[in-house]
Write a protein that holds these residues in place. Structure first.
Motif, PDB file in Angstrom:
ATOM      1  N   SER A  99       0.682  -1.296   0.207  1.00  9.91           N
ATOM      2  CA  SER A  99       0.102   0.071   0.006  1.00  9.91           C
ATOM      3  C   SER A  99       0.726   1.300   0.164  1.00  9.91           C
ATOM      4  N   SER A 149       1.144   3.974  -2.829  1.00 12.62           N
ATOM      5  CA  SER A 149       0.591   3.449  -4.076  1.00 12.62           C
ATOM      6  C   SER A 149       1.465   2.298  -4.631  1.00 12.62           C
ATOM      7  N   VAL A 151      -5.184  -5.946   3.426  1.00 15.97           N
ATOM      8  CA  VAL A 151      -5.161  -4.486   2.612  1.00 15.97           C
ATOM      9  C   VAL A 151      -6.302  -3.762   3.001  1.00 15.97           C
ATOM     10  N   LEU A 197      -6.563   0.110   4.834  1.00 13.99           N
ATOM     11  CA  LEU A 197      -6.859   1.052   4.045  1.00 13.99           C
ATOM     12  C   LEU A 197      -8.430   1.518   4.305  1.00 13.99           C
ATOM     13  N   ALA A 208      -5.900   5.892   4.821  1.00 10.33           N
ATOM     14  CA  ALA A 208      -5.655   5.587   3.550  1.00 10.33           C
ATOM     15  C   ALA A 208      -4.724   6.566   2.558  1.00 10.33           C
ATOM     16  N   LEU A 222      -1.225   6.280   0.994  1.00 15.61           N
ATOM     17  CA  LEU A 222      -1.200   5.876  -0.265  1.00 15.61           C
ATOM     18  C   LEU A 222      -0.799   7.011  -1.145  1.00 15.61           C
ATOM     19  N   SER A 250      -9.355  -2.477  -6.748  1.00 13.11           N
ATOM     20  CA  SER A 250      -8.934  -1.017  -6.429  1.00 13.11           C
ATOM     21  C   SER A 250     -10.217  -0.274  -6.256  1.00 13.11           C
ATOM     22  N   THR A 265      -6.443   2.713  -4.147  1.00 19.48           N
ATOM     23  CA  THR A 265      -5.943   1.468  -3.403  1.00 19.48           C
ATOM     24  C   THR A 265      -5.463   0.320  -4.395  1.00 19.48           C
ATOM     25  N   PRO A 322       0.170   0.518  -8.192  1.00 12.70           N
ATOM     26  CA  PRO A 322      -0.418  -0.215  -6.986  1.00 12.70           C
ATOM     27  C   PRO A 322      -1.050  -1.380  -7.641  1.00 12.70           C
TER      28      PRO A 322
END
Lengths: 566, 566
Positions: free
Chosen positions: B344, B347, B384, B388, B394, B398, B423, B438, B462
């Motif tokens: 993460s 990103s 994850v 996030l 987040a 990110l 994502s 994400t 990412p």
């Protein structure tokens, strides 16, 4: 079977020498563990070494035999060396099937890596000790492949080459141990527990290292790369010049013997002799297994290697044009005799021999008054004549021309300008077929573009140009241009002016060339001493590496780190 | 005018720090002189430093201005950076006429060389101290060019980048002083007088060094080359990525200020900002004045530089494919959360972010029993999501996607296989135009050739692939192939088996890749610490240099020796 040479035994024998070598490269004073005098070997001398008669006998015994190194993948035999002194050597060497030999060389790499930097260094020192003990044998091998006279072959091919090899081992060892083997790392996190890791650092060789040997100094130019690569964990494949196989083949044999006795795979060092016209260097250089290349030779092939062997680290010593700037002196006789010796030694067949003598047209000041350009040139010619007037002495200094190309260049040089000193043939009573020639000195004009074609090219062999320049300042400009465009292994200069000295230094700093100032005694611009002098700079077109420094060893291995949660 | 910053003053301020840095690179324990916490700066913190508000104000003040560095040869102004968070920066930078700027940069080289290694190192440390004092300002500049979240921009772009710069200075200094400045050399000659020479050794830079900056880590990836070259005597021309000029332009301004105050030519450091589409790096890279290049970026241009900038020493960090081998663990939760964070952070836009997670099809053993491939993938996805789930958190982890290419790759990735974790877009309340996403995790089959096209290419951003392999042994084979063919900046692995651990080490030693084992706490595979961890190995296709080691500095200068008759 337990290794005959345990790490403890190796440490007992060689650790002190390694420490002395490490101290020498840091302090750079005079040091050598290898005696220069032929009489220091044999009974009563260096323990276990061959004396003069034994060394000669060992050399004679290998002639006209097949040198079986016990290498895997041998698919035939090749040879054909002819001494520049006349005799055929008649030695046959294994010819390798690469698809068998290369994997066999890689096989021992893991154990060699795991042995660590100290054991690798000590094994290398044991190999050098075995070589040292057989210096008399190797001297004959170097003499009868390079054409060097015996004393030079003995010293440059023996102790001086061994010094350069040991110097490379010292640099390689130091570079690897500057990172510790492991550390416990703890990073504070304020009030929280610190972050903690255990980290190990391993020096890992890159892969097989290829040594492409040269004709004139097979051991002196070969040992630094060979030992730098081996000490940093890489197998080394030795591809000698086809005219100079024997000295390196004998070296490979000793290396394989020591590796076996120390419990390592002997195939970590192997020979790749080639069939006539095979051009194996070009094939090998781009094989994916080859990750390092050391090369001494022509600019054309050196440039080709740098451009094409992209999978490898390539270390080259190519051609250059070496200059001596003659501005002024307070020891005119000393200058003349020093220059005469430099031009004569090994018939100018050293990569460090001066080629262009830049002399102001209006003359130079000396302790004996002003000497015109014509005076200076005539006096250098006379000094060379005096040095080489006696044939026995001339043979001892000149050696033989290494190959027909040198002879052809020498003969053609007389047409390039007015000849200030003609070359003469010297008879060698021991070897009537040897081609022995004194140097030619040709006068050129530094302001004539036509003459530039001659003095701005390397004319390898016993050829020097006395180049007339208008002023010392013009000489400095020409020096700068020569180094920048053609490269230089050495620069010499004579001056009593602090200002000129500083200007010379600035040119050499800017263009990265090694400078010798006002040498009038027993040290010559073409000679360097391991542990103290750098050979080349690695910063001009003559060579991309210097012997020996950190850059010569630091990219032959990589440090691989393993981090573990503590 | 006497220099404001005398060598004595510099020594008083920085010599102790230099000694600590030298000790750190030898021992490799935790050390940093640059505080990580934003509150350590400003009033009551690091003396003379800007606090949070002052740093923000300084950043705001430079926006929409012309940053005049006083460089010679400025023939216009250029700019146009747009923050990945939305706002236009509006800063204008000087555009250089190279035929004026390059000679001006070379002019100061002689005095910089003559200053010697210690003064050069101390001047570099003063530059780093000025940068450190403005860390808050630079953090905003890094954030608004790279898209990193503020805390990361602060730490990675501030203290961690400064650490890497100082590490390079330490290596550069040590490499230059391992040869003494001078020595009196005396070689015994038996009964005759010894041969004697006075020898001096000067570290001489090669010429102008070109730094080609990157978009994601302008300072962290830029400082090592900048300071390694400057400390070894070379002028440095900084060519930033057109989207990330400001952090390096502010750095150049500080460097020029310090050089002037120390009595050196400020043009030893200069900026080469380019007009849109100008492609100035390609022009600069082959100029004869450019003798060193540091580059971080695409493999295509890195390969082009290595092949074409033959007049220069070229140090590259290119693309790689980073792998994590998941074999077994005794801390399943720790593994999941550690991996989730690694995937993460920023990103996935770090050159060190794992891309391929190799997981045996039959599952892995953990302290909570066997987990199937499907379990492991689902649990990583869940970890994850948990990390996030909160938008504020987040955003803090990110940052923003650095450019539209990353967004396009992310969107395309969902078509490469079954999506294990989709994502999602995250709204950033402070910067509504920021593109925040994400990570996506896509399932691939390590035995399907079609899938190989995906997992054997770098998919920067990412995007991670959960690659099913038949066995751990197959994972090791794929790891080896991936490093050898594609390169890797990092390798991670989880295993409780000593045998697997050893096999992993062997692959990483053989293929030259940095390995992190069983990270389950607060250290992540994508982070390295200067003075202790090597960044990259320099031995696989991802990079030809490692930060930082002897090889990174030893060829940026050459030692020029001057020998004189004693």
């Amino acid at each position: 079977m337990a290794a005959v040479l345990s790490p403890e035994k190796l440490s007992e024998t060689h650790r002190r020498t390694l420490d002395q070598a490490l101290e020498a490269i840091r302090t750079r004073g005079y040091w050598s563990p290898h005696p220069e005098h032929p009489k220091a070997y044999g009974e009563g001398g260096l323990p276990g070494s061959l004396g003069a008669a034994e060394g000669k006998a060992a050399f004679d015994a290998v002639l006209h035999t097949r040198l079986d190194l016990g290498q895997p993948g041998t698919d035939g035999w090749t040879g054909g060396e002819v001494s520049p002194y006349g005799p055929e050597l008649g030695v046959e060497y294994p010819h390798a099937e690469l698809d068998v030999l290369l994997p066999a060389m890689s096989a021992g790499m893991g154990a060699w890596r795991a042995a660590g930097p100290e054991t690798r260094a000590l094994v290398c020192l044991e190999i050098l000790a075995r070589i040292s003990a057989r210096t008399h044998e190797l001297a004959h091998a170097v003499m009868h492949t390079s054409g060097q006279a015996f004393v030079m072959a003995f010293q440059a091919g023996g102790p001086h080459a061994q010094d350069r090899g040991m110097e490379a081992v010292a640099y390689a060892y130091e570079e690897q141990v500057r990172t510790p083997g492991a550390v416990d790392w703890s990073k504070p996190q304020g009030k929280r527990d610190p972050l903690q890791l255990h980290k190990s650092y391993t020096a890992a060789g890159r892969g097989i290292s290829l040594l492409i040997g040269c004709n004139t100094f097979p051991t002196w130019n070969g040992y630094p790369g060979l030992f730098a690569s081996l000490a940093t964990g890489n197998p080394v494949l030795v591809k000698p010049h086809p005219r100079a196989v024997l000295p390196l083949a004998l070296t490979v044999r000793l290396a394989r013997e020591v590796l076996s006795e120390a419990g390592f795979d002997p195939n970590l060092v192997a020979l790749a002799a080639e069939r006539p016209g095979e051009g194996i260097a070009k094939t090998l250089a781009v094989r994916p297994e080859i990750r390092i290349i050391d090369y001494t030779g022509s600019t054309a092939f050196g440039d080709w290697l740098e451009a094409n062997a992209r999978q490898a680290q390539v270390y080259t010593e190519k051609a250059g044009v070496n200059t001596v700037v003659v501005d002024s002196t307070d020891d005119y006789r000393g200058m003349l005799s020093n220059l005469a010796f430099s031009l004569s030694l090994y018939s100018g067949q050293m990569c460090t021999t001066p080629q262009n003598l830049l002399i102001p047209r209006g003359g130079i000041t000396t302790e004996a008054g002003t000497k015109s350009y014509e005076n200076v040139v005539a006096d250098i010619a006379e000094a060379v004549n005096a040095l080489l007037g006696d044939d026995a002495r001339a043979n001892g200094l000149l050696g033989a021309l290494v190959n027909p190309d040198v002879k052809a260049r020498l003969e053609a040089a007389a047409d390039l300008g007015d000849v200030a000193l003609a070359s003469r043939a010297v008879a060698n009573p021991d070897f009537p077929d040897a081609v022995v020639r004194t140097p030619v000195i040709v006068k050129l004009d530094g302001t004539k573009p036509d003459d530039g074609a001659a003095y701005l090219s390397e004319c390898f062999g016993p050829v020097s140009f006395a180049v007339a320049v208008d002023t010392t300042s013009d000489a400095l400009d020409l020096l700068r241009r020569t180094i920048r465009e053609k490269g230089a292994m050495t620069v010499g200069a004579y001056t009593t002016s602090a200002e000129v000295e500083q200007a010379l230094e600035t040119v050499c700093f800017d263009e990265s060339a090694q400078l010798s100032l006002n040498l009038t005694g027993g040290v010559f611009v073409n000679q360097t001493a391991a542990f103290s002098d750098f050979h080349g700079s690695g910063g001009n077109p003559a060579a991309n590496a210097a012997l020996c420094d950190g850059a010569f060893v630091s990219n032959r291995f990589r440090v691989v780190e393993v981090r573990r949660q503590a």
